[in-house]
Design a protein around this motif. Structure first.
Motif, PDB file in Angstrom:
ATOM      1  N   TRP A   1      -8.013   3.877   9.787  1.00  0.00           N
ATOM      2  CA  TRP A   1      -8.945   4.705   9.018  1.00  0.00           C
ATOM      3  C   TRP A   1      -9.145   4.140   7.614  1.00  0.00           C
ATOM      4  O   TRP A   1     -10.265   4.074   7.087  1.00  0.00           O
ATOM      5  N   PHE A   2      -8.039   3.687   6.972  1.00  0.00           N
ATOM      6  CA  PHE A   2      -8.139   3.112   5.626  1.00  0.00           C
ATOM      7  C   PHE A   2      -9.000   1.853   5.628  1.00  0.00           C
ATOM      8  O   PHE A   2      -9.788   1.626   4.697  1.00  0.00           O
TER       9      PHE A   2
ATOM     10  N   GLU B   1     -12.633   2.825   5.980  1.00  0.00           N
ATOM     11  CA  GLU B   1     -13.130   3.392   4.729  1.00  0.00           C
ATOM     12  C   GLU B   1     -13.070   2.389   3.578  1.00  0.00           C
ATOM     13  O   GLU B   1     -13.415   2.727   2.442  1.00  0.00           O
ATOM     14  N   ASP B   2     -12.608   1.162   3.893  1.00  0.00           N
ATOM     15  CA  ASP B   2     -12.487   0.098   2.899  1.00  0.00           C
ATOM     16  C   ASP B   2     -11.504   0.455   1.771  1.00  0.00           C
ATOM     17  O   ASP B   2     -11.690   0.077   0.615  1.00  0.00           O
ATOM     18  N   TRP B   3     -10.470   1.228   2.134  1.00  0.00           N
ATOM     19  CA  TRP B   3      -9.440   1.568   1.166  1.00  0.00           C
ATOM     20  C   TRP B   3      -8.303   0.552   1.177  1.00  0.00           C
ATOM     21  O   TRP B   3      -7.437   0.574   0.305  1.00  0.00           O
ATOM     22  N   THR B   4      -8.262  -0.313   2.206  1.00  0.00           N
ATOM     23  CA  THR B   4      -7.275  -1.379   2.279  1.00  0.00           C
ATOM     24  C   THR B   4      -7.873  -2.529   3.051  1.00  0.00           C
ATOM     25  O   THR B   4      -8.948  -2.398   3.669  1.00  0.00           O
ATOM     26  N   GLN B   5      -7.177  -3.676   3.046  1.00  0.00           N
ATOM     27  CA  GLN B   5      -7.678  -4.869   3.705  1.00  0.00           C
ATOM     28  C   GLN B   5      -7.027  -5.024   5.082  1.00  0.00           C
ATOM     29  O   GLN B   5      -5.929  -4.521   5.342  1.00  0.00           O
TER      30      GLN B   5
ATOM     31  N   ARG C   1       0.230   4.334  -0.119  1.00  0.00           N
ATOM     32  CA  ARG C   1      -0.189   5.468   0.703  1.00  0.00           C
ATOM     33  C   ARG C   1       0.278   5.298   2.155  1.00  0.00           C
ATOM     34  O   ARG C   1       0.768   6.239   2.777  1.00  0.00           O
TER      35      ARG C   1
ATOM     36  N   ASP D   1       0.872  -1.184   0.000  1.00  0.00           N
ATOM     37  CA  ASP D   1       0.000   0.000   0.000  1.00  0.00           C
ATOM     38  C   ASP D   1       0.907   1.232   0.000  1.00  0.00           C
ATOM     39  O   ASP D   1       1.504   1.591   1.022  1.00  0.00           O
TER      40      ASP D   1
END
Length: 605
Positions: free
Chosen positions: A287-288, A291-295, A181, A179
């Motif tokens: 937070w990610f 927000e379902d931006w990562t697993q 980010r 990831d």
């Protein structure tokens, strides 16, 4: 081309050349170069080990994100591959770590062996002027304390450093792949880390240089005290010695305290940066996930990798400090190795002419317009001229400081003249190979230093290939045989440290036997009978008349009884010859030697 350090410079601590760090790196490179193959194999093993050691969190992420969901649906293949991969890379990492440590240990020992040998050989090659300026304790410190510091880093810490750096590099790449980010959050912590490391590097190098200097002073004092223990005990200097040691040890303690304060500051700063970064990653990563931006598996891998990322950083902090200490030590060693002797071997040596005959082994000595001074000091020998025919025995007489010892140091080429030439059979000593010079000219001093070993071993130094019969014949020639016959092991008797088993007179006789066995063309005796009692002195004088026959000899003696065997007497004063003649003629005259001889006779009455 980097200028070499001259032997007449003070190369200690704060006066190290400004480019000494580069010289130290160059030295290390020259030591490593012969083992390029082993180093490449070591690098490959380390790389594979690091790669294996950083892959297991990837399999953890695969097991959580793919293996477990599929297993819940009845397909355990992905979970099995993830577990198998985890076990495989763990085993491979352990095997690689074992092999890498084995390789680095062997390579480090080979490099240290070469370094110790190179330092020992080089310090023996350095001229007498260097050794008279530098103390033996400093050289002992180079060969012990400094060597130990370098060995500790190469043999133990280097592997940890490479492993830590490699793991951090691989982990950084993996974090970007997992990831990018979240990886940016991790890399943001590098900014203060870089500034902290640069600041620590500047301060710690200076701090560890001070520790190397301080421990060298402690070792110097210890070596000097143990070497002169008789005088220390005889004059009850133990309290003074303890006070001096405490003062020097306090300097070493204070230098270490300053260095350790820097270590604590660096370690604390890096740990703080690491903890803040990990906290930031966990907060941002949570937070990610929300927000379902990562697993969740990716976040779990990130957390595992961060522990491994900053865990090696703690090791690097410790290794960094060991590296600074080893660098400071290697700089001291490099300074010695870069010191060039002022008495240098000729590039194109000239051979001595053949001896006139087998029975006449002496050679002519000639001083032509010789001027000499120690460094920038006053002239000890101002415009000195002298010719000593082959086979002549010359006695040098004069007050202390007249220049007698300086003259024989030039004859033996412990120093080169500041101007003019010193020649043997017409060949400038500076044109002779050192081996040829030492075979032709032998010096016996009043120090009568013996090495550890047997009496025969110490006599055989004069000619290592000599047989036992030749060694014993040399002993008989100087009157040593009578002493040796009373010893249970004879010539095989161990003389112990510094020849402590023998009396001073016996040690001197061993030195005489050593010189006679060498069978030189020229013999120089510098106060060589100073430690002999009257019977021993008479015995040696009788032997000298036979042994010196056909050779050129120079004798320095304050005891005028030794002068009686000379063909010629030179009386020196302020570096000049003020009287020159046969002993009997000078004694019959009214000059300086006649007065000295009368005073000596009166002292015996």
């Amino acid at each position: 081309m980097t200028p070499a350090i001259r032997a007449d410079e003070d190369t200690e601590a704060e006066e190290l050349p400004p480019d000494i760090a580069r010289r130290a790196r160059r030295l290390l490179g020259s030591l490593a170069r012969p083992y390029r193959g082993g180093i490449i194999a070591f690098a490959v093993v380390v790389a594979l080990t690091i790669l294996a050691s950083v892959l297991d969190p990837v399999f953890v992420a695969l097991a959580l994100d793919e293996g477990l969901p599929r297993a819940a649906d009845g397909d355990v293949t992905a979970l099995g591959w993830a577990i198998g991969g985890f076990v495989g890379v763990t085993l491979l990492g352990g095997l690689g770590m074992w092999l890498a440590n084995r390789l680095v240990g062997v390579l480090a020992q080979k490099i240290m062996f070469d370094l110790r040998t190179r330092l020992f050989v080089h310090t023996q090659r350095l001229d007498l002027g260097y050794h008279e300026k530098s103390t033996s304790g400093r050289l002992v410190s180079r060969q012990t304390s400094d060597m130990e510091s370098v060995q500790q880093f190469l043999g133990y810490s280097l592997m940890d450093a490479l492993s830590a750096l490699g793991q951090m590099t691989c982990i950084a790449v993996i974090l970007v792949v997992l990831d990018w980010r979240l990886a940016l959050v991790v890399f943001a912590g590098f900014i203060p880390l870089v500034f902290t490391t640069r600041a620590a590097q500047r301060t710690q190098r200076a701090a560890f240089r001070r520790t190397r200097t301080s421990i060298a002073k402690v070792i110097v004092h210890f070596v000097e005290t143990m070497g002169g223990i008789r005088a220390v005990q005889a004059f009850r200097r133990q309290p003074h010695g303890r006070q001096r040691l405490e003062s020097e040890d306090e300097q070493y303690r204070d230098a270490n305290v300053r260095a350790l304060r820097g270590v604590a500051w660096f370690a604390g700063s890096t740990r703080l940066i690491g903890n803040v970064t990990q906290a930031a990653v966990m907060a941002v990563g949570a937070w990610f996930v929300i927000e379902d931006w990562t697993q969740i598996g990716v976040l779990a891998a990130f957390v595992l990798y961060l522990r491994r990322f900053y865990g090696p950083l703690d090791e690097l902090v410790q290794t960094f400090n060991l590296y600074q200490s080893a660098s400071a030590a290697l700089e001291k060693i490099a300074a010695v190795l870069d010191t060039e002797p002022t008495v240098e071997e000729p590039d194109h040596p000239v051979a001595l002419p053949a001896r006139r005959s087998a029975d006449a082994a002496g050679r002519e000595l000639a001083f032509s317009a010789v001027r000499f001074s120690y460094g920038e000091g006053p002239d000890i020998l101002p415009t000195f001229d002298l010719r000593i025919p082959a086979g002549q025995t010359v006695a040098l007489v004069g007050a202390t400081g007249a220049g007698k010892s300086t003259l024989v140091k030039l004859v033996t080429r412990f120093y080169d003249p500041s101007a003019g030439t010193v020649a043997v059979d017409g060949v400038d000593l500076r044109d002779l190979a050192d081996a040829a010079l030492r075979r032709s000219i032998v010096m016996v001093t009043q120090e009568s230093f013996l090495l550890s070993g047997t009496i025969a071993d110490n006599i055989r130094i004069g000619r290592p290939e000599a047989t036992d019969a030749e060694v014993e014949a040399a002993g008989r020639a100087v009157g040593l045989d009578a002493y040796v016959a009373r010893l249970p092991a004879g010539y095989a008797t161990d003389v112990r440290s510094r020849g402590g088993r023998l009396s001073s007179g016996q040690r001197q006789l061993v030195s005489f036997a050593r010189a006679f066995l060498a069978d030189p063309d020229v013999i120089v005796l510098d106060e060589a009978t100073a430690h002999l009692d009257i019977p021993s002195e008479r015995l040696v004088q009788s032997a000298l008349e036979t042994v010196l026959a056909g050779r050129t000899a120079i004798i320095i003696a304050h005891r005028l009884s030794t002068v009686e065997i000379a063909d010629r007497v030179l009386v020196m004063e302020a570096g000049r010859i003020i009287e020159d003649g046969e002993p009997a003629a000078l004694i019959a005259g009214t000059g300086r030697f006649a007065a000295l001889h009368r005073a000596w006779r009166d002292s015996l009455a």
